[in-house]
Scaffold this active site. Structure first.
Site, PDB file in Angstrom:
ATOM      1  N   HIS A 141      -4.141  -1.491   0.697  1.00  0.00           N
ATOM      2  CA  HIS A 141      -3.896  -1.346  -0.744  1.00  0.00           C
ATOM      3  C   HIS A 141      -4.543  -0.091  -1.326  1.00  0.00           C
ATOM      4  O   HIS A 141      -4.288   0.256  -2.474  1.00  0.00           O
ATOM      5  CB  HIS A 141      -4.441  -2.556  -1.514  1.00  0.00           C
ATOM      6  CG  HIS A 141      -3.750  -3.843  -1.208  1.00  0.00           C
ATOM      7  ND1 HIS A 141      -2.385  -3.982  -1.268  1.00  0.00           N
ATOM      8  CD2 HIS A 141      -4.238  -5.066  -0.845  1.00  0.00           C
ATOM      9  CE1 HIS A 141      -2.059  -5.235  -0.958  1.00  0.00           C
ATOM     10  NE2 HIS A 141      -3.164  -5.908  -0.682  1.00  0.00           N
ATOM     11  N   ASP A 178       0.832  -7.814   6.844  1.00  0.00           N
ATOM     12  CA  ASP A 178      -0.030  -8.471   5.868  1.00  0.00           C
ATOM     13  C   ASP A 178       0.893  -9.015   4.767  1.00  0.00           C
ATOM     14  O   ASP A 178       1.885  -8.385   4.416  1.00  0.00           O
ATOM     15  CB  ASP A 178      -1.021  -7.456   5.286  1.00  0.00           C
ATOM     16  CG  ASP A 178      -2.033  -8.102   4.335  1.00  0.00           C
ATOM     17  OD1 ASP A 178      -3.202  -8.272   4.750  1.00  0.00           O
ATOM     18  OD2 ASP A 178      -1.661  -8.435   3.188  1.00  0.00           O
ATOM     19  N   HIS A 180       0.655  -9.217   1.682  1.00  0.00           N
ATOM     20  CA  HIS A 180       0.705  -8.431   0.456  1.00  0.00           C
ATOM     21  C   HIS A 180       1.325  -7.064   0.748  1.00  0.00           C
ATOM     22  O   HIS A 180       1.302  -6.606   1.891  1.00  0.00           O
ATOM     23  CB  HIS A 180      -0.707  -8.293  -0.126  1.00  0.00           C
ATOM     24  CG  HIS A 180      -1.389  -9.628  -0.295  1.00  0.00           C
ATOM     25  ND1 HIS A 180      -2.346 -10.093   0.586  1.00  0.00           N
ATOM     26  CD2 HIS A 180      -1.188 -10.612  -1.201  1.00  0.00           C
ATOM     27  CE1 HIS A 180      -2.725 -11.320   0.206  1.00  0.00           C
ATOM     28  NE2 HIS A 180      -2.043 -11.652  -0.866  1.00  0.00           N
ATOM     29  N   ASP A 266      -2.681 -13.172   6.454  1.00  0.00           N
ATOM     30  CA  ASP A 266      -2.589 -13.972   5.233  1.00  0.00           C
ATOM     31  C   ASP A 266      -1.181 -14.494   4.944  1.00  0.00           C
ATOM     32  O   ASP A 266      -0.961 -15.129   3.911  1.00  0.00           O
ATOM     33  CB  ASP A 266      -3.185 -13.229   4.032  1.00  0.00           C
ATOM     34  CG  ASP A 266      -2.853 -11.753   4.027  1.00  0.00           C
ATOM     35  OD1 ASP A 266      -1.963 -11.333   4.784  1.00  0.00           O
ATOM     36  OD2 ASP A 266      -3.501 -11.013   3.257  1.00  0.00           O
TER      37      ASP A 266
END
Ligand code: ZN
Length: 368
Positions: A141, A178, A180, A266
């Site tokens: 991120h 991931d 996200h 995740d």
């Protein structure tokens, strides 16, 4: 097959203080618990690798700190200086959402980006066939000028830029599973036709609204960013469909010389920070698929860098499955979660999930 593994004790020492989920403890959020991103999942993953006997079968790769000039291939000098300043005092927020520097986090974050570099060098030098860097804090991120979503420096981006600058690797693919969106990674190579970025993520979840199918890359990089937003409750069937119809053909068409995986866990069924349903067998399957691509296209060269994953019970088994697959070593350890995860209704591909994959496919010029 020789598989490299990298971990450093200091990765467990990065501490952003008490909290709950993405929030820091304050007001009515009672202190006494760590934030969602803490050392437990990573430590327990590493412990299971050791306890299973697998660690002894892997080639140990030594982490080293990234240099400032390695970081500033991507990050702005001002941002690197900010992290250093906060770290030497009491820490503080890093500009984006939910990203904090703790006291001393700068030195850990240097070792994290440097860990991704060391794993990449080990693969490119031929010291190992593939590698897993169990690094922390995560990176995908982080933008050039701010931290975001628990991330300080963008480890995969820094390692990828190192591979291009120091090893002249012509074409790189980065697969980010991931849960996200890999917004920082997407942004780093948005204009490049030499780095293919693919992100599979829960639709619109984090960063908020980030990662639509319309983000395809710009200018020379048009078509070389592929977003695959999947609806909540996507499981084995949805991820396999996305791999079969998008990830595999896109990587085949692109023909990279090295593959990175931004390996978050995740999207697992018990994760508190998302709503997908994968289990260790699914991560094993995705790893096997990446290995197949790497074997056909780039001499087996792939580098896995750890990202998110917040369930301290399940992450170690997801990680063990990936490492068993990378190394070809079967530890004989049975995944105790497998029957539970297999029994969750809706693991098979659902019609609305297929439509989500259709949309991502239709938006990808590389697959036209
Ligand atoms: Zn994540």
């Amino acid at each position: 097959v020789s598989t490299g593994f990298l971990w450093h004790e200091l990765y467990g020492w990065h501490d952003t203080g008490p909290g709950a989920g993405p929030l820091r403890a304050r007001g009515w959020v009672e202190p006494g618990q760590p934030m969602a991103e803490n050392e437990a999942t990573k430590r327990r993953f590493r412990n299971l690798v050791e306890a299973s006997g697998l660690l002894a079968r892997l080639a140990s790769i030594k982490a080293r700190p990234a240099t400032v000039s390695e970081l500033t291939r991507f990050h702005t000098p001002d941002y690197v200086a900010l992290v250093k300043k906060l770290s030497s005092a009491e820490g503080g927020p890093l500009g984006g959402l939910d990203a904090y520097c703790g006291p001393g986090s700068y030195e850990v974050a240097l070792l994290t980006a440097g860990g991704a570099i060391a794993a990449t060098e080990a693969v490119l030098d031929g010291a190992v066939d593939n590698a897993y860097a169990l690094i922390r804090p995560p990176g995908h991120h982080a933008d050039s000028d701010r931290g975001n979503g628990f991330c300080i420096f963008n480890n995969v981006v820094v390692a990828a830029m190192h591979a291009r600058a120091e090893y002249n690797v012509p074409r790189l693919a980065i697969i980010d599973w991931d849960v996200h969106h890999g917004n920082g990674t997407q942004g780093a190579f948005y204009d490049s036709a030499e780095v293919l970025t693919i992100s599979l993520h829960q639709d619109g979840w984090f960063p908020p609204g980030s990662g639509p199918v319309e983000d395809r890359g710009a200018e020379a990089g048009h078509g070389y960013n592929i977003n695959i937003p999947l609806p909540p409750a996507s499981g084995s069937g949805a991820y396999r469909d996305a791999f079969h119809r998008i990830v595999v053909p896109a990587i085949q068409r692109f023909a990279p010389d090295l593959i990175f995986v931004a390996c978050g866990f995740d999207a697992s069924a018990f994760d508190p920070m998302a709503r997908q349903m994968l289990g260790p067998d699914d991560f094993r399957w995705m790893t096997d698929t990446v290995l197949g691509l790497a074997a056909r296209l780039c001499g087996g060269r792939c580098v896995f860098c750890h990202e998110g994953g917040y369930h301290a019970g399940l992450v170690p088994f997801c990680g063990l499955a990936v490492l068993e697959q990378l190394s070809g070593v079967n530890t004989g350890i049975e995944d105790p979660f497998a029957p539970i995860i297999a029994s969750i209704p809706g693991q098979e591909l659902q019609a609305h999930q297929r439509k989500a994959v259709d949309r991502a496919l239709a938006a990808a010029p590389l697959l036209a």
